[in-house]
Enzyme design. Structure first.
Site, PDB file in Angstrom:
ATOM      1  CD  GLU A 178     -19.289 -22.510  14.177  1.00  0.00           C
ATOM      2  OE1 GLU A 178     -19.105 -21.353  14.584  1.00  0.00           O
ATOM      3  OE2 GLU A 178     -18.366 -23.276  13.863  1.00  0.00           O
ATOM      4  CB  SER A 232     -17.489 -24.965  17.025  1.00  0.00           C
ATOM      5  OG  SER A 232     -17.362 -25.503  15.731  1.00  0.00           O
ATOM      6  CG  HIS A 233     -16.562 -29.638  15.927  1.00  0.00           C
ATOM      7  ND1 HIS A 233     -17.240 -28.594  15.336  1.00  0.00           N
ATOM      8  CD2 HIS A 233     -17.490 -30.580  16.204  1.00  0.00           C
ATOM      9  CE1 HIS A 233     -18.522 -28.910  15.230  1.00  0.00           C
ATOM     10  NE2 HIS A 233     -18.704 -30.101  15.749  1.00  0.00           N
TER      11      HIS A 233
END
Ligand code: NDP
Length: 335
Positions: A189, A48-49
């Site tokens: 998320e 997610s990053h």
């Protein structure tokens, strides 16, 4: 191998991120600093990053919100306060620029803080706390964003998802680092769930009308809840005060007010603290003493230390590469 993913080495991921950022206005120093953070996130299984954020970074370069050629500057405001001004650039180069001075000040004074102003932050905090803990220091970092979380009892998003990250150095082992949003779930998320078509667990967020929802698209239009009710809500407020009020930067609602909503991170601040455990009164004992606590935790079935999942995945990624979603790769190629 899943047909919806492509296996990529960490070097290929780093090169893709660097080239993409340079093609859209970053100079090499900024591009490499951001690419390193994206690569670390992919390598540790924090997708997610990772590359998923690249289109957002490019959007901010294209809109002119972020200066991809910014040169951060460091100013010693007091013996133990190392201010870094990102001059409207991405956070990674600013963090890199101030880190050595923060470590030096903490090792001289026992404790030192690094307020970062004028940065655009989008990343996982462990990527920044881990290097400080690897230098032998106890470290803490937090940052705000744009309103996404409702204060306990309220109905309107006011706080960012406001992550806090804490790192503890260990002898001969990677530091213990935990890094968590003060919302029940990080917004990244929720974005991932929306992209992959998964429902959210109950109690994560509400839709635009304030009704509880498990639909990630509806929650992205609505708001998230703080973890642990009013207790997490106070932690989110503390982050606003440390990464905004204390250091002369904006609160999440102020960052949103001046943001152009191009899909990338708003301009804001970050607060970082470093402490030298050798200067707090237990120079010869602190490391073993902490290991006794970790041993007690791990003696219980079902436990693990935060960060252990990441380190396991890191080893696998270095050996075999990372499966990257083709949807994300298509989006990056389309840029
Ligand atoms: P998670 O809930 O996935 O994990 C939080 C922490 O708990 C991690 O350190 C994780 O370690 C640890 N952990 C998870 N399960 C266990 C367990 N069973 N036992 C012990 N420890 C455990 O993180 P979030 O979803 O809250 O946050 C994700 C990321 O999003 C963070 O990196 C955060 O910095 C980032 N973020 C960034 C923002 C920004 O504006 N820059 C805003 C909000 C979030 P492990 O990693 O090993 O699983």
């Amino acid at each position: 191998m899943d047909k919806n993913t492509t296996l990529m080495s960490l070097d290929t991921i780093r090169a893709l991120a660097t080239d993409t950022l340079m093609a859209h206005g970053c100079d090499r120093e900024n591009a490499e600093a951001v690419a390193e953070i994206i690569t670390k996130a992919e390598g540790d299984g924090c997708h997610s990053h990772g590359l998923m954020r690249l289109p957002g970074y490019v959007a901010t370069l294209k809109s002119g919100k972020v200066n991809g050629k910014a040169r951060p500057t460091v100013k010693q405001l007091a013996p133990a306060i190392v201010q870094v001004n990102g001059h409207n650039g991405f956070a990674p180069l600013a963090l890199q620029t101030g880190r050595a001075e923060l470590i030096k000040s903490a090792k001289t004074c026992g404790i030192a803080a690094m307020p970062l102003i004028g940065i655009h932050h989008f990343a996982a905090l462990w990527t920044e706390v881990e290097p400080v803990a690897e230098a032998g220091l106890v470290a803490f970092a937090c940052t705000s964003y744009k309103p996404a979380v409702i204060p306990a009892g309220g109905s309107q998003a006011l706080y960012g998802t406001n992550p806090i990250c804490f790192g503890w150095p260990r002898m001969g082992k990677p530091p213990m680092v935990f890094d968590q949003a003060s919302s029940v779930m990080a917004r990244g998320e929720v974005m991932l769930a929306a992209r992959e078509g998964h429902k959210l667990p109950e109690g994560v967020g509400v839709d635009a009308d304030g009704n509880p929802s498990t639909d990630p698209d509806a929650v992205l239009k609505g708001a998230l809840l703080a973890f642990g009710g009013y207790k997490g809500s106070s932690i989110a407020m503390m982050v606003e005060l440390l990464a905004g009020g204390l250091i002369g930067e904006s609160f999440s609602f102020e960052a949103a007010a001046r943001d152009n909503n191009d899909g990338g991170p708003p301009q804001g601040g970050e607060f970082m603290l470093a402490m030298d455990p050798n200067l707090f009164g237990d120079q010869s004992g602190w490391a073993d003493h902490a290991e006794a606590l970790f041993d007690q935790i791990k003696a219980q079935d079902g436990t693990r230390l935060p960060g252990e999942r990441r380190h396991r995945v890191r080893g696998e990624s270095e050996a075999s590469g990372v499966a990257v979603s083709n949807i994300i790769l298509d989006k990056i190629r389309a840029l």
